[in-house]
Write an enzyme that holds these catalytic residues in place. Structure first.
Site, short mmCIF file in Angstrom:
data_model
loop_
_atom_site.label_atom_id
_atom_site.label_comp_id
_atom_site.label_asym_id
_atom_site.label_seq_id
_atom_site.Cartn_x
_atom_site.Cartn_y
_atom_site.Cartn_z
N ARG A 90 0.91 -0.79 -0.27
CA ARG A 90 -0.10 -0.10 0.12
C ARG A 90 0.83 1.17 -0.20
O ARG A 90 0.61 2.18 -0.85
CB ARG A 90 -1.17 0.28 1.22
CG ARG A 90 -1.48 -1.37 1.40
CD ARG A 90 -3.00 -0.72 2.22
NE ARG A 90 -3.86 -2.18 3.00
CZ ARG A 90 -3.70 -3.33 3.20
NH1 ARG A 90 -2.49 -3.55 3.44
NH2 ARG A 90 -4.44 -4.59 3.19
N ASN A 94 -1.27 8.92 -5.47
CA ASN A 94 -2.63 9.27 -4.33
C ASN A 94 -2.22 10.53 -3.17
O ASN A 94 -3.58 10.89 -3.16
CB ASN A 94 -2.69 7.57 -3.75
CG ASN A 94 -3.14 6.84 -4.58
OD1 ASN A 94 -3.35 7.43 -5.12
ND2 ASN A 94 -3.39 5.72 -3.68
N ASN A 141 -5.36 4.45 -0.27
CA ASN A 141 -4.13 4.22 0.19
C ASN A 141 -3.00 5.09 0.00
O ASN A 141 -2.62 5.50 -1.55
CB ASN A 141 -3.80 2.77 0.45
CG ASN A 141 -4.56 2.07 1.65
OD1 ASN A 141 -4.59 1.10 2.31
ND2 ASN A 141 -5.30 0.91 0.44
N ASP A 162 -10.74 -4.66 8.49
CA ASP A 162 -9.36 -5.68 8.77
C ASP A 162 -9.88 -6.64 10.25
O ASP A 162 -9.96 -7.36 9.79
CB ASP A 162 -8.34 -4.71 9.29
CG ASP A 162 -7.24 -4.18 8.41
OD1 ASP A 162 -7.78 -4.48 6.72
OD2 ASP A 162 -6.57 -3.15 8.59
N ARG A 195 -12.29 -9.02 8.36
CA ARG A 195 -11.58 -10.28 7.83
C ARG A 195 -10.60 -11.24 8.80
O ARG A 195 -10.97 -12.34 8.46
CB ARG A 195 -10.15 -9.38 6.59
CG ARG A 195 -10.81 -8.28 5.78
CD ARG A 195 -9.81 -8.07 5.19
NE ARG A 195 -10.09 -8.00 3.43
CZ ARG A 195 -9.10 -6.95 2.80
NH1 ARG A 195 -8.99 -6.40 3.06
NH2 ARG A 195 -9.75 -6.56 1.39
N HIS A 226 -2.92 0.85 9.33
CA HIS A 226 -3.56 -0.44 7.49
C HIS A 226 -2.82 -1.04 6.54
O HIS A 226 -2.32 -0.37 5.69
CB HIS A 226 -4.76 0.36 7.24
CG HIS A 226 -5.36 -0.66 5.76
ND1 HIS A 226 -6.01 -1.21 6.13
CD2 HIS A 226 -5.70 -0.10 4.65
CE1 HIS A 226 -6.48 -2.22 5.16
NE2 HIS A 226 -6.51 -1.33 3.96
N1 LIG Z 1 -8.36 2.13 2.90
C1 LIG Z 1 -9.13 0.61 3.24
O1 LIG Z 1 -9.18 -0.66 3.79
C2 LIG Z 1 -9.32 0.36 1.50
C3 LIG Z 1 -9.73 -0.96 1.17
C4 LIG Z 1 -9.51 -1.19 -0.75
C5 LIG Z 1 -8.50 0.07 -1.24
N2 LIG Z 1 -8.41 1.40 -0.81
C6 LIG Z 1 -7.43 2.14 -1.79
O2 LIG Z 1 -8.57 2.93 -2.09
C7 LIG Z 1 -8.39 3.81 -3.11
C8 LIG Z 1 -10.19 3.14 -5.00
O3 LIG Z 1 -9.31 1.51 -5.02
P1 LIG Z 1 -10.23 0.95 -6.34
O4 LIG Z 1 -9.98 -0.52 -6.30
O5 LIG Z 1 -11.62 1.34 -6.16
O6 LIG Z 1 -9.62 1.86 -7.65
P2 LIG Z 1 -10.12 2.22 -8.94
O7 LIG Z 1 -9.30 2.05 -9.57
O8 LIG Z 1 -10.84 0.87 -8.63
O9 LIG Z 1 -10.97 3.50 -8.57
C9 LIG Z 1 -9.90 4.75 -8.39
C10 LIG Z 1 -11.03 5.68 -9.07
O10 LIG Z 1 -11.07 7.29 -8.70
C11 LIG Z 1 -11.01 7.70 -9.49
N3 LIG Z 1 -10.00 8.80 -9.50
C12 LIG Z 1 -8.58 9.40 -9.45
N4 LIG Z 1 -8.04 10.69 -9.74
C13 LIG Z 1 -9.41 11.41 -9.55
C14 LIG Z 1 -9.00 12.80 -8.81
N5 LIG Z 1 -8.95 13.21 -9.11
N6 LIG Z 1 -10.94 12.89 -8.37
C15 LIG Z 1 -11.56 11.93 -8.91
N7 LIG Z 1 -11.63 10.85 -8.12
C16 LIG Z 1 -10.39 9.72 -9.34
C17 LIG Z 1 -10.67 7.00 -11.20
O11 LIG Z 1 -11.06 7.95 -11.88
C18 LIG Z 1 -11.26 6.07 -10.61
O12 LIG Z 1 -12.31 6.03 -10.74
C19 LIG Z 1 -7.01 2.46 -3.83
O13 LIG Z 1 -6.43 3.47 -3.44
C20 LIG Z 1 -6.68 1.16 -2.97
O14 LIG Z 1 -5.70 1.41 -2.26
C21 LIG Z 1 -8.81 1.36 0.21
#
Ligand SMILES: NC(=O)c1ccc[n+]([C@@H]2O[C@H](COP(=O)([O-])OP(=O)(O)OC[C@H]3O[C@@H](n4cnc5c(N)ncnc54)[C@H](O)[C@@H]3O)[C@@H](O)[C@H]2O)c1
Length: 308
Positions: A88, A95, A120, A148, A151, A175
């Site tokens: 991550r 990000n 992340n 978490d 899970r 995380h």
């Molecule tokens: N905290 C947690 O427990 C957890 C769990 C799963 C995923 N995540 C994180 O969540 C994030 C999203 O994951 P995902 O699988 O949905 O990814 P994804 O690629 O399916 O979706 C991300 C979206 O963000 C959009 N985006 C990018 N830049 C942008 C901006 N400036 N403004 C608006 N939208 C924008 C993209 O166009 C895309 O549609 C990742 O960073 C992932 O690591 C965190």
């Protein structure tokens, strides 16, 4: 109750869907930078309303934050997810810029909002939101521990051969694969410590499987998971919207709690209408404290990569 979800990708759309199905919000605004994407997801989800029986209005927007004005809760899921083999922490370069820009836009249009950070590396992105938005600490919440812990309960139920509803347990700490601290000592099956049912060796296996829970799914799916992350976010939003005063482990700014300062990391908190109503400072064993310290060192090392 108006909720904005930025990022209409896998996690954001799943989160919007679960919020709508639970039927506690009047409106969910989905925002994405990709032209037409959020509008498309919103329309598709709205066409499930009559089938799934919800009244929440879902609206899509291509980067028009005026539509998000006066949101009670804003969720940030925008950013890139990890691919198999990635940590991550490796996502920080892209990000951090996205989270900084998005959180600024959100707060400009909804100065009283409660922010939930999902992108992340989540603990560091939550810290970044603190450093850049100026919102009070009760209104910035990082989501990781709720997922978490879900899970952890899944793995515990599997090891115990028990229904998940019979199992309770919590994961605190960072995380990340190394940073998670699953509290096996406090896990129970219907109020009986799980150590009454399974060996320490099996519990250690549960702990390890929990810590790599996200990586296991990334290996299987080719990208990171979305159903459980979306459900976990919706549970936090519901606790705030319905003033439930439920306890979830969330990433919050610590100022002396758990002997830590100036970082965001997962600890149990009470969630209600004011966001974080209380940080619950539970008593840890020396081994758990050492694990938390190691976890916090990892989070601080990632925070040091931020250009603040
Ligand atoms: N905290 C947690 O427990 C957890 C769990 C799963 C995923 N995540 C994180 O969540 C994030 C999203 O994951 P995902 O699988 O949905 O990814 P994804 O690629 O399916 O979706 C991300 C979206 O963000 C959009 N985006 C990018 N830049 C942008 C901006 N400036 N403004 C608006 N939208 C924008 C993209 O166009 C895309 O549609 C990742 O960073 C992932 O690591 C965190």
């Amino acid at each position: 109750m108006k909720v904005t979800v930025v990022g209409a990708g896998a996690v954001g759309a799943s989160c919007a869907e679960y919020i709508a199905i639970k039927n506690f919000a009047s409106e969910v605004v989905l925002v994405d930078i990709k032209e037409g994407f959020a509008e498309g997801k919103a329309m598709d989800l709205m066409q499930t309303a009559s089938l799934n029986g919800f009244d929440t209005r879902i609206v899509g927007s291509t980067n028009d934050y005026s539509k998000t004005a006066n949101s009670d809760v804003c969720v940030i899921t925008s950013g890139i997810p990890r691919k198999p083999g990635m940590t991550r922490e490796e996502l920080i370069g892209i990000n951090a810029g996205i989270v900084k820009e998005v959180s600024g836009n959100l707060v400009k249009h909804s100065p009283n909002t409660i922010l939930i950070v999902v992108s992340n590396p989540m603990d560091t992105m939550t810290y970044l939101a603190h450093k850049t938005t100026g919102l009070p600490k009760n209104r910035i919440i990082g989501m990781g521990g709720a997922l978490d812990s879900a899970r952890f309960k899944y793995r515990l139920a599997e090891a115990l051969d028990a229904p998940i509803s019979d199992v309770d347990g919590m994961v605190i700490g960072g995380h990340s694969d190394k940073g998670m601290v699953p509290l096996t000592r406090l896990a129970t099956r219907n109020s009986v410590p799980v150590s009454e049912f399974i060996s320490q060796e099996r519990l250690d296996e549960v702990k390890e499987a929990t810590k790599v829970g996200g990586a296991t799914l990334t290996g299987l799916l080719g990208t990171s998971a979305w159903y459980a992350p979306g459900a976990a976010v919706s549970a936090l939003v519901q606790a705030i919207a319905c003033d439930q005063k439920k306890i979830f482990p969330c990433s919050v700014l610590l100022e002396g709690e758990y002997g830590m300062n100036d970082l965001c990391i997962g600890v149990p908190v009470v969630l209600g209408k004011n966001g974080i109503e209380k940080i619950v400072d539970i008593k840890l064993t020396d081994a758990e404290k050492a694990h938390m310290k190691e976890s916090a060192d990892g989070v601080s090392a990632t925070n040091a990569l931020l250009e603040l």
